[in-house]
Motif scaffolding. Structure first.
Motif, PDB file in Angstrom:
ATOM      1  N   ALA A  32      -2.993 -40.057   0.884  1.00 29.68           N
ATOM      2  CA  ALA A  32      -2.736 -38.654   0.986  1.00 29.68           C
ATOM      3  C   ALA A  32      -1.303 -39.071   2.241  1.00 29.68           C
ATOM      4  CB  ALA A  32      -3.862 -38.681   1.335  1.00 29.68           C
ATOM      5  N   SER A  33      -1.234 -40.256   2.379  1.00 30.37           N
ATOM      6  CA  SER A  33      -0.552 -40.151   3.670  1.00 30.37           C
ATOM      7  C   SER A  33       1.221 -40.233   2.961  1.00 30.37           C
ATOM      8  CB  SER A  33      -0.074 -40.733   4.802  1.00 30.37           C
ATOM      9  OG  SER A  33       0.101 -42.427   4.230  1.00 30.37           O
ATOM     10  N   TYR A  34       1.632 -40.578   1.248  1.00 34.27           N
ATOM     11  CA  TYR A  34       2.368 -41.243   0.812  1.00 34.27           C
ATOM     12  C   TYR A  34       2.848 -39.547   0.939  1.00 34.27           C
ATOM     13  CZ  TYR A  34       1.251 -45.821   0.102  1.00 34.27           C
ATOM     14  OH  TYR A  34       0.587 -47.242  -0.068  1.00 34.27           O
ATOM     15  N   ASP A  35       4.989 -40.082   0.375  1.00 34.65           N
ATOM     16  CA  ASP A  35       5.760 -38.758  -0.146  1.00 34.65           C
ATOM     17  C   ASP A  35       5.669 -39.154  -1.696  1.00 34.65           C
ATOM     18  OD1 ASP A  35       7.417 -41.165  -0.996  1.00 34.65           O
ATOM     19  OD2 ASP A  35       8.938 -40.540   0.671  1.00 34.65           O
ATOM     20  N   SER A  36       6.608 -38.497  -2.073  1.00 37.75           N
ATOM     21  CA  SER A  36       6.911 -38.580  -3.755  1.00 37.75           C
ATOM     22  C   SER A  36       7.282 -40.376  -4.245  1.00 37.75           C
ATOM     23  CB  SER A  36       8.041 -37.475  -4.735  1.00 37.75           C
ATOM     24  OG  SER A  36       7.332 -35.987  -4.607  1.00 37.75           O
ATOM     25  N   HIS A  37       8.487 -40.250  -4.143  1.00 34.48           N
ATOM     26  CA  HIS A  37       8.399 -41.571  -4.395  1.00 34.48           C
ATOM     27  C   HIS A  37       7.531 -43.046  -3.948  1.00 34.48           C
ATOM     28  CE1 HIS A  37      10.807 -45.541  -3.360  1.00 34.48           C
ATOM     29  NE2 HIS A  37      11.883 -45.094  -4.493  1.00 34.48           N
ATOM     30  N   ASP A  38       6.727 -43.224  -2.110  1.00 34.97           N
ATOM     31  CA  ASP A  38       5.655 -44.331  -2.540  1.00 34.97           C
ATOM     32  C   ASP A  38       4.885 -43.982  -3.395  1.00 34.97           C
ATOM     33  OD1 ASP A  38       7.330 -44.643  -0.709  1.00 34.97           O
ATOM     34  OD2 ASP A  38       6.285 -44.324   0.942  1.00 34.97           O
ATOM     35  N   ARG A  39       4.319 -42.240  -4.084  1.00 36.73           N
ATOM     36  CA  ARG A  39       3.180 -42.392  -4.963  1.00 36.73           C
ATOM     37  C   ARG A  39       3.593 -42.728  -6.665  1.00 36.73           C
ATOM     38  NH1 ARG A  39       0.208 -36.425  -4.337  1.00 36.73           N
ATOM     39  NH2 ARG A  39      -0.226 -36.243  -2.417  1.00 36.73           N
ATOM     40  N   VAL A  40       4.922 -42.735  -6.813  1.00 37.28           N
ATOM     41  CA  VAL A  40       5.234 -43.818  -8.029  1.00 37.28           C
ATOM     42  C   VAL A  40       5.436 -44.826  -7.959  1.00 37.28           C
ATOM     43  CG1 VAL A  40       6.931 -43.796  -9.294  1.00 37.28           C
ATOM     44  CG2 VAL A  40       6.353 -42.055  -8.929  1.00 37.28           C
ATOM     45  N   GLY A  85      -0.795 -36.486  -8.608  1.00 40.77           N
ATOM     46  CA  GLY A  85      -0.815 -34.890  -8.652  1.00 40.77           C
ATOM     47  C   GLY A  85       1.470 -34.490  -8.275  1.00 40.77           C
ATOM     48  N   MET A  86       1.484 -34.492  -8.876  1.00 41.13           N
ATOM     49  CA  MET A  86       3.729 -33.975  -9.109  1.00 41.13           C
ATOM     50  C   MET A  86       3.362 -33.663 -10.457  1.00 41.13           C
ATOM     51  SD  MET A  86       4.557 -38.176  -8.025  1.00 41.13           S
ATOM     52  CE  MET A  86       6.073 -37.874  -7.984  1.00 41.13           C
ATOM     53  N   THR A  87       4.566 -33.529 -11.047  1.00 41.87           N
ATOM     54  CA  THR A  87       5.292 -33.130 -11.929  1.00 41.87           C
ATOM     55  C   THR A  87       5.970 -34.160 -12.858  1.00 41.87           C
ATOM     56  OG1 THR A  87       7.105 -32.295 -10.904  1.00 41.87           O
ATOM     57  CG2 THR A  87       4.878 -30.692 -10.369  1.00 41.87           C
ATOM     58  N   ARG A  88       6.274 -33.294 -13.897  1.00 39.17           N
ATOM     59  CA  ARG A  88       6.625 -34.641 -15.410  1.00 39.17           C
ATOM     60  C   ARG A  88       8.101 -35.199 -14.852  1.00 39.17           C
ATOM     61  NH1 ARG A  88      10.060 -34.001 -19.280  1.00 39.17           N
ATOM     62  NH2 ARG A  88       9.553 -31.944 -19.152  1.00 39.17           N
ATOM     63  N   GLU A  89       8.544 -33.655 -13.953  1.00 39.51           N
ATOM     64  CA  GLU A  89      10.764 -33.922 -13.623  1.00 39.51           C
ATOM     65  C   GLU A  89      10.813 -34.255 -12.136  1.00 39.51           C
ATOM     66  OE1 GLU A  89       9.690 -30.506 -16.253  1.00 39.51           O
ATOM     67  OE2 GLU A  89       8.654 -31.287 -14.236  1.00 39.51           O
ATOM     68  N   SER A  90       9.419 -34.614 -11.631  1.00 39.49           N
ATOM     69  CA  SER A  90       9.553 -35.158 -10.539  1.00 39.49           C
ATOM     70  C   SER A  90       9.793 -36.866 -10.951  1.00 39.49           C
ATOM     71  CB  SER A  90       8.394 -35.369  -9.733  1.00 39.49           C
ATOM     72  OG  SER A  90       8.920 -34.021  -8.695  1.00 39.49           O
ATOM     73  N   VAL A  91       8.814 -37.327 -12.145  1.00 44.15           N
ATOM     74  CA  VAL A  91       8.586 -38.916 -12.071  1.00 44.15           C
ATOM     75  C   VAL A  91       9.314 -39.022 -12.589  1.00 44.15           C
ATOM     76  CG1 VAL A  91       6.816 -40.629 -13.495  1.00 44.15           C
ATOM     77  CG2 VAL A  91       5.477 -38.197 -12.122  1.00 44.15           C
ATOM     78  N   ASN A  92      10.449 -38.868 -13.596  1.00 43.44           N
ATOM     79  CA  ASN A  92      11.621 -38.781 -14.360  1.00 43.44           C
ATOM     80  C   ASN A  92      12.154 -39.159 -12.934  1.00 43.44           C
ATOM     81  OD1 ASN A  92      10.280 -38.356 -17.008  1.00 43.44           O
ATOM     82  ND2 ASN A  92      11.360 -36.325 -17.314  1.00 43.44           N
ATOM     83  N   ARG A  93      12.613 -38.342 -12.530  1.00 46.58           N
ATOM     84  CA  ARG A  93      13.711 -38.387 -11.471  1.00 46.58           C
ATOM     85  C   ARG A  93      13.945 -39.982 -10.809  1.00 46.58           C
ATOM     86  NH1 ARG A  93      13.875 -37.038  -6.236  1.00 46.58           N
ATOM     87  NH2 ARG A  93      11.566 -36.329  -6.385  1.00 46.58           N
ATOM     88  N   ILE A  94      12.436 -39.801 -10.530  1.00 43.60           N
ATOM     89  CA  ILE A  94      12.313 -41.447  -9.120  1.00 43.60           C
ATOM     90  C   ILE A  94      12.175 -42.309 -10.351  1.00 43.60           C
ATOM     91  CG2 ILE A  94      10.750 -42.448  -8.009  1.00 43.60           C
ATOM     92  CD1 ILE A  94       9.343 -40.061  -7.047  1.00 43.60           C
ATOM     93  N   SER A 111     -10.354 -46.208   1.376  1.00 39.07           N
ATOM     94  CA  SER A 111      -9.142 -46.382   1.868  1.00 39.07           C
ATOM     95  C   SER A 111      -8.090 -46.068   1.783  1.00 39.07           C
ATOM     96  CB  SER A 111      -9.680 -48.372   1.961  1.00 39.07           C
ATOM     97  OG  SER A 111      -8.539 -48.298   2.910  1.00 39.07           O
ATOM     98  N   LYS A 112      -7.837 -46.043  -0.259  1.00 40.54           N
ATOM     99  CA  LYS A 112      -7.390 -45.749  -0.845  1.00 40.54           C
ATOM    100  C   LYS A 112      -6.486 -45.140  -0.638  1.00 40.54           C
ATOM    101  CE  LYS A 112      -7.334 -50.291  -3.705  1.00 40.54           C
ATOM    102  NZ  LYS A 112      -6.783 -50.482  -5.699  1.00 40.54           N
TER     103      LYS A 112
END
Length: 221
Positions: free
Chosen positions: A145-153, A188-197, A139-140
């Protein structure tokens, strides 16, 4: 009851066992001490035991063909790893490394298999819990899998808050020695994306604090 035996009672795999059944399991446990950077086991080694964290933090990860590390999970007190350890004969699926001074309990697979054969009621209870865990994991994974980058963080931060958070008047405090790069490869993201969020969440007042100790505003999170 000793602290180690009490820890087993808190582990979901053994949640339905009676005191007598739990005592049979506890007799199989061995205590181990690890320092930061010590390996518990390496990916590909023969699977000999399953581990339970009494104290500390353990990182499990895989290394790809280019030598890059991909974190699977960060595990704290009361966690069991590897999750399918008792029920498969395959090698360890990942490497486990202590992120800080840690105390673990281990149960060797063969003696545990023998106990389940001798005590079928324990086997029935353990297998039922494993089935529940598999359904929850499925379930998790579908949800993630349906989340965008923001929701994954956000999902990762909620996980950290639930697993390692300590409530205080100013929010949920989480102490974890993990970098943005390590968070990124967990989801499954880049470090830059995590930094931005991460910076966006700071501006919004969702989180504050310094490296290795964050404060989450759980209502906004």
């Amino acid at each position: 009851m000793s602290m180690s035996a009490e820890l087993l009672r808190q582990i979901s795999l053994f949640k339905d066992l009676t005191a007598e059944e739990l005592a049979h399991v506890y007799q199989l446990t061995v205590e181990h001490h690890y320092q930061r950077g010590d390996y518990v086991f390496m990916e590909g080694q023969e699977r000999e035991a399953v581990y339970f964290i009494r104290r500390g933090l353990i990182k499990t990860f895989k290394v790809d063909d280019e030598g890059r590390e991909h974190i699977i999970n960060i595990l704290g007190r009361g966690s069991m790893f590897p999750h399918v350890g008792f029920f498969q004969d395959t090698p360890y699926p990942a490497t486990a490394e202590a992120m800080e001074s840690s105390i673990l309990l281990s149960i060797r697979c063969r003696p545990f298999d023998q106990l389940l054969t001798e005590k079928p009621e324990i086997a029935r209870k353990v297998m039922r819990v494993m089935g529940e865990r598999i359904l929850l994991l499925q379930s998790k994974l579908q949800e993630l899998a349906s989340y965008d980058s923001h929701d994954r963080v956000i999902a990762l931060l909620r996980h950290f808050a639930e697993e390692y958070g300590e409530p205080h008047a100013d929010g949920i405090h989480v102490k974890l020695p993990i970098t943005h790069g390590e968070m990124a490869n967990m989801i499954g993201m880049t470090r830059e994306s995590v930094n931005r969020i991460w910076n966006q969440l700071r501006r919004e007042g969702v989180l504050s604090g310094q490296r290795d100790e964050w404060i989450f505003n759980i209502e906004r999170l």
